[in-house]
Design an enzyme around this catalytic site. Structure first.
Site, PDB file in Angstrom:
ATOM      1  N   GLY A  45       0.809  -1.217   0.000  1.00 41.35           N
ATOM      2  CA  GLY A  45       0.000   0.000   0.000  1.00 41.35           C
ATOM      3  C   GLY A  45       0.842   1.266   0.000  1.00 41.35           C
ATOM      4  CB  THR A  46       3.957   2.208   1.783  1.00 37.57           C
ATOM      5  OG1 THR A  46       3.415   1.895   3.068  1.00 37.57           O
ATOM      6  CG2 THR A  46       4.870   3.412   1.884  1.00 37.57           C
TER       7      THR A  46
ATOM      8  CB  THR B 209      11.643  -9.703 -11.067  1.00 35.39           C
ATOM      9  OG1 THR B 209      12.770  -9.458 -11.907  1.00 35.39           O
ATOM     10  CG2 THR B 209      11.136 -11.114 -11.277  1.00 35.39           C
TER      11      THR B 209
ATOM     12  CG  HIS C 242      -0.358  -6.511   4.993  1.00 37.84           C
ATOM     13  ND1 HIS C 242      -0.405  -6.110   6.301  1.00 37.84           N
ATOM     14  CD2 HIS C 242       0.079  -5.430   4.298  1.00 37.84           C
ATOM     15  CE1 HIS C 242      -0.006  -4.850   6.403  1.00 37.84           C
ATOM     16  NE2 HIS C 242       0.288  -4.410   5.200  1.00 37.84           N
TER      17      HIS C 242
ATOM     18  CD  GLN D 147      -6.766  -0.400   7.520  1.00 35.87           C
ATOM     19  OE1 GLN D 147      -7.606  -1.210   7.923  1.00 35.87           O
ATOM     20  NE2 GLN D 147      -5.482  -0.506   7.838  1.00 35.87           N
TER      21      GLN D 147
ATOM     22  CG  ASN E 225      -4.882   4.200   8.994  1.00 31.01           C
ATOM     23  OD1 ASN E 225      -5.267   5.141   8.310  1.00 31.01           O
ATOM     24  ND2 ASN E 225      -3.829   4.298   9.789  1.00 31.01           N
TER      25      ASN E 225
ATOM     26  CB  CYS F 254       4.586   3.895  13.374  1.00 34.81           C
ATOM     27  SG  CYS F 254       5.074   4.084  15.071  1.00 34.81           S
TER      28      CYS F 254
HETATM   29  N1  PLP Z   1      -2.818   3.013   3.693  1.00 31.77           N
HETATM   30  C1  PLP Z   1      -3.541   2.645   4.758  1.00 31.77           C
HETATM   31  C2  PLP Z   1      -4.883   3.262   4.973  1.00 31.77           C
HETATM   32  C3  PLP Z   1      -3.036   1.702   5.653  1.00 31.77           C
HETATM   33  O1  PLP Z   1      -3.752   1.352   6.724  1.00 31.77           O
HETATM   34  C4  PLP Z   1      -1.755   1.150   5.414  1.00 31.77           C
HETATM   35  C5  PLP Z   1      -1.160   0.179   6.367  1.00 31.77           C
HETATM   36  O2  PLP Z   1      -1.289   0.324   7.564  1.00 31.77           O
HETATM   37  C6  PLP Z   1      -1.057   1.559   4.276  1.00 31.77           C
HETATM   38  C7  PLP Z   1      -1.617   2.491   3.435  1.00 31.77           C
HETATM   39  C8  PLP Z   1       0.297   1.004   3.958  1.00 31.77           C
HETATM   40  O3  PLP Z   1       0.195  -0.296   3.426  1.00 31.77           O
HETATM   41  P1  PLP Z   1       1.442  -1.306   3.468  1.00 31.77           P
HETATM   42  O4  PLP Z   1       1.561  -1.783   4.877  1.00 31.77           O
HETATM   43  O5  PLP Z   1       1.058  -2.402   2.528  1.00 31.77           O
HETATM   44  O6  PLP Z   1       2.630  -0.561   2.987  1.00 31.77           O
END
Ligand code: PLP
Length: 395
Positions: free
Chosen positions: A75-76, A235, A199, A177, A147, A339
């Protein structure tokens, strides 16, 4: 055999248990489809087929075309690609609410963007939002579900304001979320880009998606082999991608029932905690909170939150000490979002909602998931009020 001790894993917003469907799909992806999906030979083509089948599943789950799916390492990365990718390609101003996950918020701040306030329910303040938009805005990013509090945004309403005030702007949503609980294909139909992370819905860690609708152009953040139509080199993580697709398919197939069952467990948990913990305030709920003796809480309205979210604040208690006591009794929860340091920083989400520092210091996030059981809720209801009482006795 000694009876196993009860536990309550109530940190599903941090991460979920991997679904058996995902594990079952990942093993052959490692044992058989191990070739590089970008290669030209028969084994490579077999691996590519596995990746492309996964692409189809995710495209359907997100209401977009298979060519719109860009696989990422979570997600990040998806959020960063949306924000930095638009800013580098199109320049201009980027706008987001103050309650975004740091993967969006810090990226927007890094680009010198505008951060808009929210109301006491954690919903973007539509007047301030409208004022922050003008034709210089190239991207608006508003999360579908938060979140920490689980609060859901009405993206159609927000998209209408974007079209009116900043007609050239792209619209991104972080649906990380939301996917477990909300039909993202429908709720995010107005978004040009959608972020997901496997995840959070029973897939493996370190894999995600940025859905980028046809016609949207971005500067890639990883350059190299030109995978994902030059939008994200590297990859492919075949087992992760295949596991994510299996988890997404299982999530979509069971979502309606999960929302009903988990929502009922969440209500029992939240009502039970608020009835037994003196001064507990449930975060971001609507309706009347009469709290008469006996635990009936009148007509508390949680329809603006995802079904797995239970969040309370209690004055005069330190979350860190509380979490320590809960862990001793095998109740696993968190205060703000997770975090890297594990430290409990004051929540930027609660601060933006106007929750006082004293209340925010005593916040507790209990997040349920698809695998949560009634026994876990029973255990939490037995342990959490007792832990608050112990802390108060020492205060
Ligand atoms: N965005 C939201 C709303 C999240 O809750 C999270 C993870 O806590 C992320 C992005 C980041 O996702 P990842 O852990 O896959 O990098």
């Amino acid at each position: 055999m000694a009876p196993t001790e009860p536990i309550a894993y109530l940190d599903n917003a941090a991460t979920t248990r991997v679904r058996p469907e995902a594990i079952a799909a990942m093993i052959p992806a490692m044992e058989a489809s191990y070739a590089n999906p970008s290669g030209a030979h028969a084994l490579a083509r077999e691996a590519r087929r596995a990746v492309d089948d996964a692409r189809d599943v995710l495209a359907e789950a997100l209401g977009c075309g298979p060519g719109d799916i860009v696989f990422t390492a979570g997600g990040t990365e998806a959020d960063n690609l949306a924000v930095f990718g638009v800013h580098q390609r199109h320049g201009g101003v980027i706008v987001c609410p103050a309650t975004e996950h740091h993967a969006v918020l810090h990226a927007v701040e890094h680009c010198g963007g505008r951060v808009v306030g929210v109301d006491s329910m954690g919903v973007v303040d539509l007047d301030a939002f409208s004022d922050a938009l003008d034709p210089s805005v190239t991207l608006v990013s508003v999360m579908l579900a938060n979140n920490e509090t689980g609060v859901i945004h009405d993206l159609d309403q927000i998209a209408a304001i974007v079209r009116d005030r900043a007609p050239g702007a792209l619209f991104h949503t972080d649906a990380v979320q939301a996917f477990q609980w909300v039909d993202v294909a429908a709720a995010a139909a107005s978004a040009d880009m959608i972020s997901l992370s496997a995840h959070k819905f029973g897939g493996p860690k370190g894999v995600g998606v940025l859905a980028v609708r046809e016609g949207v152009t971005l500067a890639p953040q990883l350059i190299g082999g030109g995978q994902e139509r030059d939008r994200r080199s590297g990859t492919h993580n075949t087992p992760g991608i295949v596991g994510m697709a299996a988890a997404a398919a299982a999530t979509v197939r069971t979502r309606t029932r999960t929302v009903l069952e988990v929502g009922a467990m969440r209500d029992r948990l939240a009502d039970g905690l608020c009835a037994t913990i003196d001064g507990a305030i449930e975060t971001a709920v609507g309706g009347r909170d009469d709290r008469p003796a006996g635990g009936d809480r009148g007509n508390v309205d949680r329809s603006n939150k995802v079904a797995g979210s239970c969040h309370i604040c209690v004055d005069g208690v330190e979350s860190e000490a509380l979490l320590f006591l809960l862990e001793e009794e095998r109740v696993y929860a968190s205060a703000a979002s997770s975090c890297a340091s594990g430290a409990q920083d004051p929540s930027h989400v609660l601060a933006a909602m106007g929750v006082s520092r004293a209340m925010a210091r005593g916040s507790l996030r209990l997040s349920l998931g698809y695998a949560t059981t009634e026994a876990e809720i029973d255990h939490a209801l037995a342990v959490v009020p007792e832990a608050f009482a112990r802390l108060r006795a020492f205060a």
